[in-house]
Design a protein around this motif. Structure first.
Motif, PDB file in Angstrom:
ATOM      1  N   THR A 536       0.832  -1.199   0.000  1.00  0.00           N
ATOM      2  CA  THR A 536       0.000   0.000   0.000  1.00  0.00           C
ATOM      3  C   THR A 536       0.870   1.253   0.000  1.00  0.00           C
ATOM      4  OG1 THR A 536      -0.105   0.074   2.408  1.00  0.00           O
ATOM      5  CG2 THR A 536      -1.762  -1.266   1.272  1.00  0.00           C
ATOM      6  N   LYS A 537       0.175   2.408   0.057  1.00  0.00           N
ATOM      7  CA  LYS A 537       0.898   3.679   0.017  1.00  0.00           C
ATOM      8  C   LYS A 537       1.759   3.870   1.265  1.00  0.00           C
ATOM      9  CE  LYS A 537      -2.670   6.583   2.158  1.00  0.00           C
ATOM     10  NZ  LYS A 537      -3.476   7.809   2.010  1.00  0.00           N
ATOM     11  N   ARG A 538       1.440   3.187   2.374  1.00  0.00           N
ATOM     12  CA  ARG A 538       2.251   3.351   3.593  1.00  0.00           C
ATOM     13  C   ARG A 538       3.657   2.819   3.371  1.00  0.00           C
ATOM     14  NH1 ARG A 538       3.391   0.632   8.459  1.00  0.00           N
ATOM     15  NH2 ARG A 538       2.412  -1.267   7.681  1.00  0.00           N
ATOM     16  N   GLU A 539       3.770   1.608   2.798  1.00  0.00           N
ATOM     17  CA  GLU A 539       5.092   1.045   2.536  1.00  0.00           C
ATOM     18  C   GLU A 539       5.825   1.849   1.463  1.00  0.00           C
ATOM     19  OE1 GLU A 539       2.655  -2.001   4.453  1.00  0.00           O
ATOM     20  OE2 GLU A 539       2.336  -0.716   2.708  1.00  0.00           O
ATOM     21  N   VAL A 584       0.301  10.506  -0.685  1.00  0.00           N
ATOM     22  CA  VAL A 584       1.570   9.955  -0.193  1.00  0.00           C
ATOM     23  C   VAL A 584       2.435  11.123   0.254  1.00  0.00           C
ATOM     24  CG1 VAL A 584       3.630   8.645  -0.803  1.00  0.00           C
ATOM     25  CG2 VAL A 584       1.401   7.940  -1.707  1.00  0.00           C
ATOM     26  N   GLU A 585       2.743  11.127   1.515  1.00  0.00           N
ATOM     27  CA  GLU A 585       3.364  12.310   2.133  1.00  0.00           C
ATOM     28  C   GLU A 585       4.675  12.704   1.473  1.00  0.00           C
ATOM     29  OE1 GLU A 585       4.968  13.707   6.561  1.00  0.00           O
ATOM     30  OE2 GLU A 585       3.992  11.760   6.268  1.00  0.00           O
ATOM     31  N   LYS A 586       5.473  11.731   1.072  1.00  0.00           N
ATOM     32  CA  LYS A 586       6.816  12.015   0.572  1.00  0.00           C
ATOM     33  C   LYS A 586       6.885  12.117  -0.952  1.00  0.00           C
ATOM     34  CE  LYS A 586       8.771  12.095   4.591  1.00  0.00           C
ATOM     35  NZ  LYS A 586       9.358  13.351   5.106  1.00  0.00           N
ATOM     36  N   PHE A 587       5.743  12.067  -1.637  1.00  0.00           N
ATOM     37  CA  PHE A 587       5.795  12.098  -3.101  1.00  0.00           C
ATOM     38  C   PHE A 587       6.229  13.474  -3.612  1.00  0.00           C
ATOM     39  CE2 PHE A 587       3.850  12.645  -7.320  1.00  0.00           C
ATOM     40  CZ  PHE A 587       4.426  11.562  -7.971  1.00  0.00           C
ATOM     41  N   LEU A 588       5.575  14.545  -3.161  1.00  0.00           N
ATOM     42  CA  LEU A 588       5.960  15.881  -3.618  1.00  0.00           C
ATOM     43  C   LEU A 588       7.355  16.274  -3.154  1.00  0.00           C
ATOM     44  CD1 LEU A 588       2.569  17.801  -3.297  1.00  0.00           C
ATOM     45  CD2 LEU A 588       3.644  16.860  -5.343  1.00  0.00           C
ATOM     46  N   PRO A 589       7.769  15.971  -1.896  1.00  0.00           N
ATOM     47  CA  PRO A 589       9.167  16.227  -1.531  1.00  0.00           C
ATOM     48  C   PRO A 589      10.150  15.447  -2.396  1.00  0.00           C
ATOM     49  CG  PRO A 589       7.852  15.959   0.446  1.00  0.00           C
ATOM     50  CD  PRO A 589       6.959  15.624  -0.701  1.00  0.00           C
ATOM     51  N   PHE A 590       9.730  14.263  -2.835  1.00  0.00           N
ATOM     52  CA  PHE A 590      10.592  13.495  -3.743  1.00  0.00           C
ATOM     53  C   PHE A 590      10.785  14.249  -5.056  1.00  0.00           C
ATOM     54  CE2 PHE A 590      11.753  10.223  -6.754  1.00  0.00           C
ATOM     55  CZ  PHE A 590      12.561   9.363  -6.009  1.00  0.00           C
ATOM     56  N   LEU A 591       9.711  14.906  -5.553  1.00  0.00           N
ATOM     57  CA  LEU A 591       9.822  15.676  -6.791  1.00  0.00           C
ATOM     58  C   LEU A 591      10.771  16.857  -6.638  1.00  0.00           C
ATOM     59  CD1 LEU A 591       6.116  15.815  -8.050  1.00  0.00           C
ATOM     60  CD2 LEU A 591       7.946  14.313  -8.820  1.00  0.00           C
ATOM     61  N   ASP A 592      10.920  17.368  -5.420  1.00  0.00           N
ATOM     62  CA  ASP A 592      11.787  18.521  -5.197  1.00  0.00           C
ATOM     63  C   ASP A 592      13.252  18.189  -5.422  1.00  0.00           C
ATOM     64  OD1 ASP A 592       9.618  20.095  -4.619  1.00  0.00           O
ATOM     65  OD2 ASP A 592       9.714  19.732  -2.451  1.00  0.00           O
ATOM     66  N   MET A 593      13.600  16.890  -5.442  1.00  0.00           N
ATOM     67  CA  MET A 593      14.995  16.522  -5.693  1.00  0.00           C
ATOM     68  C   MET A 593      15.396  16.751  -7.150  1.00  0.00           C
ATOM     69  SD  MET A 593      15.964  13.193  -3.378  1.00  0.00           S
ATOM     70  CE  MET A 593      14.749  12.108  -4.097  1.00  0.00           C
TER      71      MET A 593
END
Length: 916
Positions: A536-539, A584-593
């Motif tokens: 799921t999205k948690r993992e 997904v909490e870390k999806f947009l921060p992932f895009l910031d990379m």
């Protein structure tokens, strides 16, 4: 096609060369004739006599100097001609449509359903080489083994055991041979199943690979075979040999075979080569069946030597397959021979027997075979023949196979040719596959296994491989690469559901401990797909957070953009619900990379492409809208003066796709606010602005009916339609104009203006003037005439419902058809002048087919015209005879239908021109 009134004017003014039809009582038809190309057309009047009702006038095509092309009516006149040169004019033929039942015609043209019979043959099936059962080789120079059955005056009591003539064997032969044979066959089949069960039913069988290799690796070069024929010297002359001498004789035969004369077959095609190998395979079986074991061994040695020849390197894989088929046959025959010695008259060996279950005779025979093979001098045949009977070590000791494998592996090191040595290793791996799991291996070998075996095979044994990865020797090959190889397999095939979480935990324990960012991202990129696929999205959020944690320090992400892009692609490939994706909490921060603009734009394009492809329903989710507006803004801001037009077109397509999927339902204020915001954000892309205009036009169409003032609504419909036309929104403009037309009957005679009741006529007249002036520029035939007619009958939406069945409408259509026919005939005339006779013939036949398909040929003049066109198509020898024949056959077939009997007479009047 000009309107009817224009055609009438053209005929009257002489601009269009048409003539009126003659009266029924005095049929006069125009005739064309040209004496030579320089002459003008002369007009003849020919009386077409009609002898009876319904009779069609006969036709005689002009020939010789009178015919250069043209459609004739009546017979050629041989009487006096009109003097002077006159301009020829075409006759006007009335058009009569025939009634058509399109459903019945379609049903009659459908092919008859025939049940298919599926057989084994298919033209696309891979080519496989099968063993021939009919050919038997009997070549000069072949020797017969001294152990073959023959009359012997003195029988060796020890060797009689091998021949099956000892008392115990004879007693066993008398004890129900049918039941014993059935038990042996059943045991053989069970052993084959047990061999397959060791590696599992999902292990890809060699038979599948074999067919693929034979079909893929072919050649057109000439091949050769070196035949080592044994000499005739040294044959035993008597049958009174002692046992020791018999053994010595057999060894001498092997030496004699190796030292014998050599014969080379040259210039063989691939098929000849395959046939030759098949013959050798059949010779092996025949020799074994006739108890010539030494001859069988000679054949195997001879074939094994062929594997040392790599002159035609592209054919070597297929050669390897063909030769190893013979080796497999030999190994199976030897194994079954030894296994049969362990059978008594009551039972056979158990399924999983141990060496203790084998009797001394079987063990002695097994050792004898290994000793014979050990005496082969050349390395390659000695290796291959011993590898083919590797399984026979089971009769000698429990560890026999494991002890032989390292020795055979070391033997391969003596093969100098790298290609031959690689295929030798491949054959050893195949025959030893039943014991591979029990052999400890290095990390490099384990990685090779996971890379070469099918993903399904690896996935079902994932936990076993994880255990081997933990225990293997990783010198020179780190374990994290083994986990990467395992992850690649798990991306292609699913492991057991109960093991999935444990597999992820075991792998991520190793991956997250990696300090080198490149090593880490290479492994994490593979396992992200496994996580997205099964969890799921948690993992997924946990994995993305760990990637951010490892790649952010020292801006390590700048060196790993390709891997980070792959992670994004894999995430959006499995999360089609974008409300879940953006939660997904870390999806947009992932895009910031993605700090590099070109890479960032490519990632945004991937996201928008996935959204357009998978978003099924319009959305107004604020999370999705805010995130995708940010993504689209990133793409839009990358546009500059150097941006290519193709790139602008792609970005516009993606942004427009997003705009189309946004809908606030009946909340028009929110919808308009979104359009206003989009216009301010995407002002540099013209296609996006056009899309926004489309959207605003649709907003107007929904909003206008809610207004109270009827003239306000009429004017807004008109203005919105004009804006839609100016922006190429033709269908939207039509909708506005039709809405205005439907609203006109509702205009009251008196309207309230500033509290006073005034007549509405002046306001309506002003609106209609503006409206009609707009209709004049409506493209694609949307002229004022159609809309004016709709004003009279505003409930009609289309021409077929408005005019269908109306006599005036049908008459107008018939006039248009007559005009078109006249223009076609004029064109046929022009083709004759231009010497384009082949084109004239083709067009004449096409015109004939059109009349045949849609015209009512019961009309005499239309019938006569079709006959004339048929003759015109065949004139000058330019007709396609095959097409003409098929057309005539079709007419005869159609004439058999009840309502088409008139075609029978037509068929009689359509001759076929011969080539002479």
């Amino acid at each position: 096609v000009a309107p009817a009134e224009v055609v009438t004017w053209a005929v009257r003014s002489g601009q269009l060369p048409l003539t009126s039809m003659a009266s029924a009582e005095n049929e006069v038809c125009a005739v064309w004739s040209v004496a030579c190309p320089s002459q003008t057309w002369r007009l003849q009047k020919v009386q077409c006599g009609l002898s009876g009702a319904g009779q069609v006038p006969s036709t005689n095509m002009a020939a010789g100097d009178a015919g250069r092309g043209g459609v004739w009516m009546g017979s050629r006149a041989d009487g006096p001609r009109t003097s002077g040169h006159v301009t020829g004019k075409m006759a006007v033929f009335p058009w009569h449509s025939r009634n058509r039942n399109y459903k019945a015609e379609f049903a009659s043209c459908r092919l008859e359903a025939v049940p298919l019979e599926f057989g084994d043959y298919h033209p696309l099936k891979p080519i496989t080489v099968t063993e021939s059962k009919t050919k038997k080789v009997n070549r000069k120079g072949s020797t017969s083994s001294t152990s073959s059955s023959s009359s012997s005056s003195v029988v060796d009591p020890l060797s009689s055991v091998l021949d099956g003539t000892d008392p115990l064997s004879m007693f066993a032969a008398t004890a129900d041979p049918v039941a014993l044979a059935a038990a042996t066959d059943s045991s053989r089949r069970k052993r084959d199943r047990d061999d397959n069960s060791v590696v599992g039913s999902d292990f890809e069988p060699w038979a599948n690979k074999r067919g693929e290799i034979l079909a893929r690796y072919t050649t057109t070069e000439k091949l050769s075979i070196n035949l080592f024929m044994g000499s005739e010297k040294g044959k035993a002359g008597t049958a009174t040999l002692a046992m020791s001498e018999k053994v010595r004789t057999r060894l001498e035969e092997l030496d004699d075979f190796e030292e014998g004369s050599q014969k080379e077959l040259l210039n063989l095609t691939q098929q000849d080569y395959v046939n030759r190998i098949e013959e050798l395979n059949q010779s092996l079986k025949d020799a074994w069946a006739s108890d010539q074991k030494v001859k069988a061994l000679k054949i195997v040695i001879q074939c094994s030597k062929l594997l040392s020849d790599t002159s035609v390197i592209q054919f070597y894989p297929s050669k390897f397959v063909l030769i190893t088929d013979i080796l497999d046959t030999f190994g199976k025959l030897v194994y079954e021979r030894i296994f049969s010695m362990c059978v008594d008259n009551r039972s056979v060996l158990p399924d999983h027997f141990s060496p203790e279950n084998a009797n001394d005779t079987a063990k002695e025979t097994c050792l004898n075979w290994f000793f014979k093979i050990a005496s082969i001098r050349e390395l390659i045949p000695r290796f291959y023949v011993e590898a083919s009977i590797l399984k026979c070590n089971k009769f000698l000791s429990k560890t026999g196979i494991s002890e032989c494998l390292p020795r055979l592996t070391c033997m391969i090191r003596g093969i100098g040719d790298p290609l031959v040595s690689v295929y030798a290793r491949a054959y050893l791996c195949r025959v030893a596959r039943l014991t591979w799991g029990s052999v400890s291996c290095s990390a490099l070998l384990l990685n090779s296994v996971m890379s070469a075996f099918r993903a399904e095979f690896i996935a079902t044994r994932s936990m076993d491989f994880i255990g081997m990865i933990k225990e293997c020797d990783e010198s020179g090959f780190p374990k994290h690469l083994l986990f990467r190889s395992l992850g690649l397999n798990l991306a292609l095939a699913d492991p057991p559901e109960s093991d999935r979480l444990q597999i992820l935990n075991e792998a991520w324990k190793v991956i997250t401990k990696l300090k080198n960012p490149q090593d880490y991202i290479n492994c994490a990129e593979v396992w992200v797909e496994y996580t997205c696929k099964h969890f799921t999205k948690r993992e997924v959020n946990t994995v993305l957070a760990d990637v951010i944690k490892h790649m952010t320090p020292d801006r390590a992400f700048e060196d790993s953009y390709p891997q980070l892009q792959l992670i994004i692609k894999k995430v959006i490939a499995y999360f089609h619900d974008f409300s879940v994706l953006f939660s997904v909490e870390k999806f947009l921060p992932f895009l910031d990379m993605f700090q590099k603009e070109s890479v960032r734009v490519e990632v945004c394009k991937c996201i928008m492409d996935a959204f357009i492809k998978h978003q099924q329903e319009p959305t107004k989710d604020p999370v999705i809208l805010n995130a995708l507006l940010h993504v689209c803004k990133t793409m839009h801001d990358s546009v500059n003066a150097l941006t290519l037009e193709d790139e602008k077109r792609m970005l516009s397509y993606l942004i427009n796709g997003f705009i189309k999927m946004v809908s606030f339902g009946r909340d028009f204020e929110q919808q308009l606010s979104f359009y206003v915001e989009s216009r301010s954000m995407f002002c540099n892309l013209e296609p996006v602005l056009v899309q926004l205009i489309h959207a605003c036009v649709a907003y107007c169409f929904i909003t206008i009916p809610s207004l109270a003032g009827i003239f306000t609504r009429l004017n807004l419909y008109l203005h919105s339609g004009q804006v839609a036309l100016a922006n190429q929104c033709l269908s939207q403009a039509d909708a506005f104009f039709k809405a205005a037309i439907s609203l006109i009957p509702e205009v009251p005679k008196m309207i309230n203006i500033d509290g006073k009741m005034r007549p509405s006529e002046s306001f309506l007249l002003e609106f209609l003037c503006n409206f009609f002036s707009t209709l004049l520029i409506v493209p694609h035939g949307r002229g004022a005439g159609v809309y004016l007619t709709v004003l009279v009958c505003s409930t009609v939406d289309s021409n077929d419902s408005l005019y269908g069945g109306d006599s005036k409408f049908l008459a107008e259509n018939n006039k248009l058809c007559e005009t078109v026919m006249a223009q076609i005939l004029e064109h046929l005339k022009a083709l004759a002048k231009d010497e384009a006779l082949k084109r004239q013939s083709s067009l004449g036949l096409s015109f004939f087919n059109s009349i045949l398909a849609h015209g009512d040929l019961r009309n005499n003049k239309l019938n006569q015209l079709s006959v004339n066109l048929w003759h015109l198509a065949q004139r000058h020898g330019c007709a396609d005879t095959r097409t003409m024949v098929k057309t005539l056959e079709y007419i005869k077939k159609q004439s058999k239908q009840p309502d088409m009997t008139h075609l029978t007479e037509l068929a009689l009047r359509l001759p076929l021109q011969t080539r002479t």
